[in-house]
Design a protein around this motif. Structure first.
Motif, PDB file in Angstrom:
ATOM      1  N   ASN A  70     -50.750  16.411 -49.161  1.00 38.12           N
ATOM      2  CA  ASN A  70     -49.527  16.633 -49.938  1.00 38.12           C
ATOM      3  C   ASN A  70     -49.617  18.346 -49.476  1.00 38.12           C
ATOM      4  N   PHE A  71     -48.199  18.710 -48.978  1.00 34.60           N
ATOM      5  CA  PHE A  71     -48.406  20.033 -48.572  1.00 34.60           C
ATOM      6  C   PHE A  71     -47.652  20.899 -49.659  1.00 34.60           C
ATOM      7  N   GLY A  72     -47.296  20.549 -50.796  1.00 31.05           N
ATOM      8  CA  GLY A  72     -46.822  21.416 -51.967  1.00 31.05           C
ATOM      9  C   GLY A  72     -45.894  21.920 -51.857  1.00 31.05           C
ATOM     10  N   ASP A  73     -44.916  21.325 -50.987  1.00 28.75           N
ATOM     11  CA  ASP A  73     -43.251  21.468 -51.189  1.00 28.75           C
ATOM     12  C   ASP A  73     -42.756  20.273 -50.897  1.00 28.75           C
ATOM     13  N   GLY A  74     -43.210  19.569 -51.583  1.00 30.75           N
ATOM     14  CA  GLY A  74     -42.440  18.246 -51.911  1.00 30.75           C
ATOM     15  C   GLY A  74     -42.556  17.164 -50.859  1.00 30.75           C
ATOM     16  N   THR A  75     -43.264  17.348 -49.553  1.00 37.44           N
ATOM     17  CA  THR A  75     -43.382  16.629 -48.429  1.00 37.44           C
ATOM     18  C   THR A  75     -45.011  15.937 -48.389  1.00 37.44           C
ATOM     19  N   THR A  76     -45.114  14.997 -48.018  1.00 40.93           N
ATOM     20  CA  THR A  76     -46.372  14.320 -47.519  1.00 40.93           C
ATOM     21  C   THR A  76     -46.481  13.723 -46.112  1.00 40.93           C
ATOM     22  N   SER A  77     -47.855  13.437 -45.961  1.00 40.19           N
ATOM     23  CA  SER A  77     -47.832  12.824 -44.627  1.00 40.19           C
ATOM     24  C   SER A  77     -49.208  11.847 -44.626  1.00 40.19           C
ATOM     25  N   ASN A  78     -49.407  10.734 -43.873  1.00 42.52           N
ATOM     26  CA  ASN A  78     -50.382  10.067 -43.998  1.00 42.52           C
ATOM     27  C   ASN A  78     -51.315  10.000 -42.540  1.00 42.52           C
ATOM     28  N   LYS A  79     -50.729  11.018 -41.918  1.00 47.50           N
ATOM     29  CA  LYS A  79     -51.428  11.018 -40.374  1.00 47.50           C
ATOM     30  C   LYS A  79     -52.897  11.674 -40.493  1.00 47.50           C
ATOM     31  N   ASN A  80     -53.588  11.321 -39.567  1.00 46.16           N
ATOM     32  CA  ASN A  80     -54.769  12.006 -39.203  1.00 46.16           C
ATOM     33  C   ASN A  80     -54.794  13.295 -38.995  1.00 46.16           C
ATOM     34  N   GLN A  81     -53.469  13.779 -37.995  1.00 45.81           N
ATOM     35  CA  GLN A  81     -53.494  14.891 -37.739  1.00 45.81           C
ATOM     36  C   GLN A  81     -51.936  15.168 -37.267  1.00 45.81           C
ATOM     37  N   GLY A  82     -51.555  16.376 -37.379  1.00 48.08           N
ATOM     38  CA  GLY A  82     -50.129  16.830 -36.971  1.00 48.08           C
ATOM     39  C   GLY A  82     -49.690  18.283 -37.205  1.00 48.08           C
ATOM     40  N   ILE A  83     -48.365  18.267 -37.451  1.00 47.81           N
ATOM     41  CA  ILE A  83     -48.154  19.858 -37.949  1.00 47.81           C
ATOM     42  C   ILE A  83     -46.943  19.695 -38.773  1.00 47.81           C
ATOM     43  N   HIS A  84     -46.951  21.210 -39.548  1.00 53.30           N
ATOM     44  CA  HIS A  84     -46.034  20.991 -40.824  1.00 53.30           C
ATOM     45  C   HIS A  84     -45.267  22.528 -40.597  1.00 53.30           C
ATOM     46  N   PHE A  85     -43.932  22.552 -41.092  1.00 52.74           N
ATOM     47  CA  PHE A  85     -43.478  23.859 -41.572  1.00 52.74           C
ATOM     48  C   PHE A  85     -42.833  24.071 -42.614  1.00 52.74           C
ATOM     49  N   TYR A  86     -42.903  25.286 -42.937  1.00 51.28           N
ATOM     50  CA  TYR A  86     -42.527  25.497 -44.418  1.00 51.28           C
ATOM     51  C   TYR A  86     -41.075  26.194 -44.154  1.00 51.28           C
ATOM     52  N   ASN A  87     -40.101  26.166 -45.094  1.00 52.41           N
ATOM     53  CA  ASN A  87     -38.787  26.677 -44.936  1.00 52.41           C
ATOM     54  C   ASN A  87     -38.647  27.753 -45.992  1.00 52.41           C
ATOM     55  N   LYS A  88     -39.684  27.971 -47.025  1.00 55.15           N
ATOM     56  CA  LYS A  88     -39.386  29.012 -47.904  1.00 55.15           C
ATOM     57  C   LYS A  88     -40.835  29.705 -47.918  1.00 55.15           C
ATOM     58  N   PRO A  89     -40.930  31.061 -48.258  1.00 61.22           N
ATOM     59  CA  PRO A  89     -42.069  31.827 -48.358  1.00 61.22           C
ATOM     60  C   PRO A  89     -42.789  31.360 -49.955  1.00 61.22           C
ATOM     61  N   GLY A  90     -43.952  31.860 -49.852  1.00 67.78           N
ATOM     62  CA  GLY A  90     -44.615  31.367 -51.556  1.00 67.78           C
ATOM     63  C   GLY A  90     -46.224  31.140 -51.002  1.00 67.78           C
ATOM     64  N   TYR A  91     -46.919  30.806 -52.125  1.00 70.45           N
ATOM     65  CA  TYR A  91     -48.226  30.050 -52.384  1.00 70.45           C
ATOM     66  C   TYR A  91     -48.244  28.776 -52.447  1.00 70.45           C
ATOM     67  N   TYR A  92     -48.837  28.094 -51.391  1.00 69.28           N
ATOM     68  CA  TYR A  92     -48.917  26.545 -51.376  1.00 69.28           C
ATOM     69  C   TYR A  92     -50.308  26.182 -51.313  1.00 69.28           C
ATOM     70  N   GLN A  93     -50.478  24.817 -51.895  1.00 72.79           N
ATOM     71  CA  GLN A  93     -51.761  24.401 -52.142  1.00 72.79           C
ATOM     72  C   GLN A  93     -51.685  23.095 -51.237  1.00 72.79           C
ATOM     73  N   VAL A  94     -52.097  23.044 -50.066  1.00 74.49           N
ATOM     74  CA  VAL A  94     -52.266  21.648 -49.194  1.00 74.49           C
ATOM     75  C   VAL A  94     -53.302  21.014 -49.876  1.00 74.49           C
ATOM     76  N   THR A  95     -53.120  19.627 -50.171  1.00 74.06           N
ATOM     77  CA  THR A  95     -54.210  18.770 -50.741  1.00 74.06           C
ATOM     78  C   THR A  95     -54.100  17.514 -49.827  1.00 74.06           C
ATOM     79  N   LEU A  96     -55.425  17.489 -49.604  1.00 76.87           N
ATOM     80  CA  LEU A  96     -55.825  16.010 -48.859  1.00 76.87           C
ATOM     81  C   LEU A  96     -56.449  15.122 -49.652  1.00 76.87           C
TER      82      LEU A  96
END
Length: 301
Positions: A70-96
């Motif tokens: 859970n990347f904290g910006d409303g998007t999620t992924s169930n992959k073992n690995q990958g990449i993510h992009f944020y469209n807005k500045p801020g403080y995010y909590q990425v939760t596994l």
């Protein structure tokens, strides 16, 4: 003298031994069966980045049956690995989240990309483009200018090739070319020299096998170096993936005779840890000589 008094010493020893065995069994169960958030083996990097930059994530938790990022910006992924992009500045909590039971959080700070203020003095018009590229490769030319009108001539057709501020052109023949840019802010054309190397999949028959492999190694080295310089990641990464690796992102990469990684993670790290100098590249093909299965790289800062 009763039984307890008579066997008091043996009874005490037996009780202590039983408690010790129970403690060891409980410890074994905790390690093998009972897990906690501390057992999660996940990584997210970098922890600070700008809007549009690449965030990489990877999980190697051995006992995990399911996982959710859970990347904290409303998007999620169930992959073992990958990449993510944020469209807005801020403080995010990425939760596994592992098995819908255990979780681990990673704080991420995303800052805005600053737009430099324009000075009262007009910007000198420049051409931002590589000095060397490959035949048939899409080459990016960007005008650094306050102008509104742009006229590009890339030196191959003799005609006007583009009127956009950011232009893409693919040279059909190798050679040395002079690129010309005229804007409504310049009195004279701005010039840029570029050398176009021949595509290595069109080698002449008389070229030796050793020379062919050397050219492939150099081509691979050139595109890796462009990634290390911070140039277009997707363009150079996808070129190597498509041309040599048969689209296998897990191709083995060995760095400086010690580090072993897959191709995707190596290139992602090369993009973040910029200014590495790629000294040598040696590719190894499969038995059919169709796909590169291993890449040996020597590099330094």
């Amino acid at each position: 003298m009763n039984y307890f008094q008579k066997n008091k010493k043996n009874i005490i020893i037996g009780v202590i031994a039983t408690l010790l065995i129970a403690a060891l069994v409980a410890l074994w169960l905790q390690k093998k069966v009972i897990h906690s958030s501390d057992d999660i083996v996940g990584v997210v990097y970098p922890s600070t980045l700008k809007v549009g930059d690449t965030l990489s994530f990877e999980d190697k938790t051995q006992f995990a049956k399911t996982k959710l990022w859970n990347f904290g910006d409303g998007t999620t992924s169930n992959k073992n690995q990958g990449i993510h992009f944020y469209n807005k500045p801020g403080y995010y909590q990425v939760t596994l989240i592992i098995d819908n039971k255990y979780s681990k959080s990673f704080p991420i700070i995303v800052s805005a990309r600053t737009v430099p203020k324009k000075d009262s003095v007009k910007t000198v018009t420049l051409i931002d483009a590589p000095s060397q590229a490959m035949q048939f490769e899409n080459v990016q030319f960007r005008a650094i200018s306050d102008g509104k009108q742009f006229t590009w001539k890339f030196g191959e057709t003799g005609r006007i090739d583009s009127k956009d501020k950011l232009a893409i052109y693919s040279y059909q023949k190798p050679g040395d070319y002079v690129v010309s840019l005229i804007t409504d802010e310049t009195a004279e054309p701005v010039l840029h020299q570029i050398k176009i190397l021949p595509a290595y999949d069109a080698l002449e028959e008389e070229v030796s096998v050793e020379d062919s492999y050397a050219k492939i190694d150099n081509d691979f080295k050139y595109h890796l170096q462009q990634i290390a310089y911070g140039n277009s990641f997707n363009m150079h990464y996808n070129y190597l993936l498509r041309t040599y690796l048969c689209n296998n992102e897990n191709t083995v990469v060995k760095v400086n005779d010690s580090k072993v990684n897959n191709f995707y993670m190596y290139c992602a790290g090369l993009q973040f840890d910029k200014n590495n100098i790629i000294q040598t590249v040696k590719v190894n093909f499969d038995d059919a000589q169709n796909c590169v299965t291993k890449v040996d790289i020597n590099q330094s800062k």
